[in-house]
Design a protein around this motif. Structure first.
Motif, PDB file in Angstrom:
ATOM      1  N   LEU A  78       0.852  -1.189   0.000  1.00  0.00           N
ATOM      2  CA  LEU A  78       0.000   0.000   0.000  1.00  0.00           C
ATOM      3  C   LEU A  78       0.887   1.237   0.000  1.00  0.00           C
ATOM      4  O   LEU A  78       1.652   1.459   0.955  1.00  0.00           O
ATOM      5  N   LEU A  79       0.807   2.029  -1.059  1.00  0.00           N
ATOM      6  CA  LEU A  79       1.465   3.331  -1.090  1.00  0.00           C
ATOM      7  C   LEU A  79       0.629   4.270  -0.247  1.00  0.00           C
ATOM      8  O   LEU A  79      -0.527   4.550  -0.561  1.00  0.00           O
ATOM      9  N   LEU A  80       1.215   4.768   0.842  1.00  0.00           N
ATOM     10  CA  LEU A  80       0.452   5.532   1.826  1.00  0.00           C
ATOM     11  C   LEU A  80      -0.157   6.800   1.224  1.00  0.00           C
ATOM     12  O   LEU A  80       0.408   7.388   0.297  1.00  0.00           O
ATOM     13  N   PRO A  81      -1.289   7.250   1.769  1.00  0.00           N
ATOM     14  CA  PRO A  81      -1.939   8.455   1.242  1.00  0.00           C
ATOM     15  C   PRO A  81      -1.019   9.674   1.338  1.00  0.00           C
ATOM     16  O   PRO A  81      -0.326   9.882   2.336  1.00  0.00           O
ATOM     17  N   SER A  82      -1.026  10.477   0.281  1.00  0.00           N
ATOM     18  CA  SER A  82      -0.217  11.701   0.235  1.00  0.00           C
ATOM     19  C   SER A  82      -0.812  12.627  -0.811  1.00  0.00           C
ATOM     20  O   SER A  82      -1.686  12.233  -1.586  1.00  0.00           O
ATOM     21  N   TYR A  83      -0.328  13.861  -0.824  1.00  0.00           N
ATOM     22  CA  TYR A  83      -0.694  14.790  -1.894  1.00  0.00           C
ATOM     23  C   TYR A  83       0.540  15.563  -2.316  1.00  0.00           C
ATOM     24  O   TYR A  83       1.558  15.582  -1.607  1.00  0.00           O
ATOM     25  N   VAL A  84       0.470  16.187  -3.493  1.00  0.00           N
ATOM     26  CA  VAL A  84       1.635  16.822  -4.108  1.00  0.00           C
ATOM     27  C   VAL A  84       1.230  18.208  -4.592  1.00  0.00           C
ATOM     28  O   VAL A  84       0.056  18.461  -4.888  1.00  0.00           O
ATOM     29  N   ASN A  85       2.214  19.106  -4.688  1.00  0.00           N
ATOM     30  CA  ASN A  85       1.945  20.489  -5.089  1.00  0.00           C
ATOM     31  C   ASN A  85       1.885  20.681  -6.600  1.00  0.00           C
ATOM     32  O   ASN A  85       1.872  21.820  -7.080  1.00  0.00           O
ATOM     33  N   HIS A  99      -6.957   2.018  -6.479  1.00  0.00           N
ATOM     34  CA  HIS A  99      -6.486   3.301  -5.973  1.00  0.00           C
ATOM     35  C   HIS A  99      -7.681   4.202  -5.678  1.00  0.00           C
ATOM     36  O   HIS A  99      -8.798   3.981  -6.134  1.00  0.00           O
ATOM     37  N   GLY A 100      -7.388   5.242  -4.904  1.00  0.00           N
ATOM     38  CA  GLY A 100      -8.391   6.244  -4.607  1.00  0.00           C
ATOM     39  C   GLY A 100      -7.794   7.628  -4.675  1.00  0.00           C
ATOM     40  O   GLY A 100      -6.628   7.836  -4.335  1.00  0.00           O
ATOM     41  N   ILE A 101      -8.593   8.584  -5.148  1.00  0.00           N
ATOM     42  CA  ILE A 101      -8.213   9.998  -5.196  1.00  0.00           C
ATOM     43  C   ILE A 101      -9.267  10.773  -4.415  1.00  0.00           C
ATOM     44  O   ILE A 101     -10.458  10.683  -4.720  1.00  0.00           O
ATOM     45  N   ILE A 102      -8.831  11.511  -3.417  1.00  0.00           N
ATOM     46  CA  ILE A 102      -9.751  12.225  -2.548  1.00  0.00           C
ATOM     47  C   ILE A 102      -9.930  13.641  -3.084  1.00  0.00           C
ATOM     48  O   ILE A 102      -8.999  14.451  -3.049  1.00  0.00           O
ATOM     49  N   LEU A 103     -11.103  13.939  -3.602  1.00  0.00           N
ATOM     50  CA  LEU A 103     -11.408  15.256  -4.145  1.00  0.00           C
ATOM     51  C   LEU A 103     -12.178  16.067  -3.113  1.00  0.00           C
ATOM     52  O   LEU A 103     -13.285  15.678  -2.710  1.00  0.00           O
ATOM     53  N   PRO A 104     -11.606  17.176  -2.643  1.00  0.00           N
ATOM     54  CA  PRO A 104     -12.260  17.955  -1.579  1.00  0.00           C
ATOM     55  C   PRO A 104     -13.679  18.366  -1.961  1.00  0.00           C
ATOM     56  O   PRO A 104     -13.932  18.838  -3.066  1.00  0.00           O
ATOM     57  N   GLY A 105     -14.595  18.149  -1.033  1.00  0.00           N
ATOM     58  CA  GLY A 105     -15.978  18.557  -1.234  1.00  0.00           C
ATOM     59  C   GLY A 105     -16.844  17.537  -1.935  1.00  0.00           C
ATOM     60  O   GLY A 105     -18.067  17.708  -1.993  1.00  0.00           O
ATOM     61  N   CYS A 106     -16.249  16.479  -2.477  1.00  0.00           N
ATOM     62  CA  CYS A 106     -17.047  15.465  -3.173  1.00  0.00           C
ATOM     63  C   CYS A 106     -17.616  14.461  -2.172  1.00  0.00           C
ATOM     64  O   CYS A 106     -16.985  14.159  -1.161  1.00  0.00           O
ATOM     65  N   PRO A 107     -18.797  13.929  -2.432  1.00  0.00           N
ATOM     66  CA  PRO A 107     -19.448  13.040  -1.456  1.00  0.00           C
ATOM     67  C   PRO A 107     -18.758  11.686  -1.366  1.00  0.00           C
ATOM     68  O   PRO A 107     -18.096  11.232  -2.295  1.00  0.00           O
ATOM     69  N   GLY A 150      -2.754  18.804  -5.363  1.00  0.00           N
ATOM     70  CA  GLY A 150      -3.205  18.824  -3.982  1.00  0.00           C
ATOM     71  C   GLY A 150      -4.231  17.787  -3.619  1.00  0.00           C
ATOM     72  O   GLY A 150      -4.694  17.762  -2.468  1.00  0.00           O
ATOM     73  N   ALA A 151      -4.610  16.900  -4.539  1.00  0.00           N
ATOM     74  CA  ALA A 151      -5.593  15.854  -4.234  1.00  0.00           C
ATOM     75  C   ALA A 151      -4.881  14.676  -3.570  1.00  0.00           C
ATOM     76  O   ALA A 151      -3.943  14.114  -4.133  1.00  0.00           O
ATOM     77  N   ALA A 152      -5.326  14.303  -2.374  1.00  0.00           N
ATOM     78  CA  ALA A 152      -4.732  13.157  -1.690  1.00  0.00           C
ATOM     79  C   ALA A 152      -5.058  11.874  -2.460  1.00  0.00           C
ATOM     80  O   ALA A 152      -6.145  11.719  -3.012  1.00  0.00           O
ATOM     81  N   HIS A 153      -4.092  10.952  -2.492  1.00  0.00           N
ATOM     82  CA  HIS A 153      -4.289   9.719  -3.257  1.00  0.00           C
ATOM     83  C   HIS A 153      -3.494   8.585  -2.622  1.00  0.00           C
ATOM     84  O   HIS A 153      -2.524   8.809  -1.895  1.00  0.00           O
TER      85      HIS A 153
END
Length: 496
Positions: A78-85, A99-107, A150-153
């Motif tokens: 498991l590649l740990l969750p992180s985000y990049v600039n 995989h998962g991508i966390i998009l701010p504000g999405c349900p 900036g999206a955590a993944h």
């Protein structure tokens, strides 16, 4: 009031001067004279895999404003969750995963309903555990994944073989307001733990270091794992406990100070993730993208003002964030005797409109050639995935800056407008390219639709001191468009 106006004017002038200086520095970096094929400069070891890192300070990368790494994740890793600039394009070279991508504000649309009950003999019993999370997707070889700035993944290898993913960063993208390097912010773990242990005991294996290239202090690991814990490590444990409404022990675990596994960890007993049944079969049968993006929408790309277009933000939560570039429907140029090329741009993959990036998948058969060409509006990072590829690159002075063979796993950067020609080796070749424009365009020099064939015959004759007959022969002898197989054409002429 006047003093405020003066201050704002001074800040505006300072900002403009900084941008001009940065652009000048980038232009100076593109005064390339002699470049070489690039291999990883560092390796970061973790519990369940490694990350190979190219040198971000190499002049090729500095010219294009890009960076590049490769993850090798073991089964169960498991590649740990992180985000990049910076925005990211990732390509799955081998293996499969989720995989998962966390998009701010999405349900969080994947969930076990709190009132859901078992059926059958367990009817009436509620689930002992609850979960709810944003959408996850399964990945396979050939998938291109787009990750907004900036999206955590995170990424998990749920297969039975190594998962290899190459990752491209556009450090000069307008969404990156930090500096010219990509910086990774981890949400979990203690990434420096394993990497520091690996640094102390590992041999000097990198080609650049074997040739005597010194390592600069403070540059180890391309600035993304340098002295890095996760972001919770910098907060006070009491603040974390209050923010999450948990006890102090749990808060300290979030900080990860005692975690010695590194940035790729072994998932215990597999990951229990909510996902649709038979997702992989469904995605294998899926054909391309159903959407089209309006090309009339205006935008500015790298280091300019820009952002989401009106209406785009309303559908970001439902936009596709992956597309398989090896899907036959994406092939743009096909020659059965020479190879094929597929381009993935914002018309096929709408999220690329925002990222201002695109990708190309190419394949050449034995000794086949891609027409010499230049890319009109983008830099191009070329990564060979199979075989050998002879590449020649020419600058604006008409001088060759690269004339060598690219082997599997090597990288070279082709700057905007520099001319390039590719020829496959005896075993053929495959590659993937990442480009710094969402609709990168090329201009061919040879072939049926090319700069030379589009010139009037007399212009060709006078430009190259040819007779009119030789000029016509130069214009019309090559009947193919982009992909040429000299061996096949020689055999065809001999049989005729």
């Amino acid at each position: 009031m006047a003093s405020k106006v003066s201050l704002l004017l001074a800040l505006s002038l300072l900002f403009t001067a900084c941008l001009a200086r940065q652009r000048q520095q980038q232009q100076d970096q593109c005064q390339l004279r002699n470049i070489e094929a690039l291999e990883p400069y560092d390796i970061v070891q973790a519990e369940a895999g490694v990350t190979e890192i190219w040198d971000a300070d190499n002049q090729q990368f500095q010219c294009a404003g890009v960076d590049f790494i490769r993850h090798r994740i073991q089964p169960g890793g498991l590649l740990l969750p992180s985000y990049v600039n910076t925005p990211i394009l990732a390509f799955i070279e081998r293996g499969r995963g989720v995989h998962g991508i966390i998009l701010p504000g999405c349900p969080e649309t994947y969930e076990y309903s709190q009132d859901q009950q078992f059926s059958g003999e367990h009817r009436g019993q509620e689930f002992e555990s609850q979960d709810r999370h944003q959408k996850v997707e399964e990945l396979k070889q050939g998938d291109v994944v787009a990750i907004p700035t900036g999206a955590a993944h995170w990424l998990h290898n749920d297969g039975d073989s190594e998962l290899v993913a190459v990752v491209f960063f556009d450090t000069l993208n307008y969404n990156n307001q930090l500096d010219e390097y990509h910086r990774r912010f981890f949400l979990a773990g203690n990434p420096q733990a394993q990497s520091q242990q690996h640094q102390q005991g590992r041999p000097q294996i990198q080609r650049q270091q074997q040739q005597g290239r010194p390592r600069r202090q403070g540059q180890w690991q391309g600035r993304q794992f340098q002295n890095s814990g996760n972001i919770f490590n910098g907060f006070d444990a009491e603040f974390i406990a209050e923010a999450f409404n948990v006890d102090r022990d749990t808060a300290e675990k979030l900080q990860g100070q005692r975690d010695q596994r590194g940035h790729i960890v072994k998932a215990q007993q597999g990951l229990q993730i909510i996902r649709p049944q038979q997702t992989r079969q469904h995605q294998q049968s899926r054909r391309g993208s159903s959407g089209r993006f309006d090309p009339r929408q205006q935008h500015q790309g790298r280091r300019g003002s820009g952002g989401w277009s009106n209406g785009f933000e309303e559908t970001i939560c439902s936009l596709k964030l992956k597309e398989n570039i090896e899907n036959p429907s994406h092939a743009d140029f096909v020659n059965p005797q020479a190879g094929k090329i597929a381009n993935l741009n914002s018309f096929k993959f709408p999220i690329l409109k925002h990222l201002q990036l695109s990708a190309e998948r190419g394949e050449l058969q034995r000794n086949a050639i891609q027409s010499p060409h230049w890319t009109i509006n983008a830099h191009n990072l070329l990564y060979v995935t199979e075989g050998n590829l002879r590449v020649q690159i020419v600058n604006n002075e008409g001088n060759s800056i690269f004339d060598n063979e690219l082997r599997e796993g090597q990288v070279v950067v082709i700057p905007q407008n520099f001319a390039v020609i590719k020829r496959a080796g005896e075993q053929g070749a495959r590659w993937v390219s990442f480009k710094t424009n969402d609709n990168a365009m090329i201009a061919n020099l040879a072939g049926r639709v090319s700069a030379i064939s589009s010139l009037p015959v007399d212009v060709v004759a006078n430009s190259y001191q040819l007779s009119r007959e030789d000029a016509q022969r130069l214009k019309f002898s090559q009947r193919d468009t982009v992909l040429f197989n000299p061996n096949y054409r020689s055999q065809r002429r001999a049989s005729a």
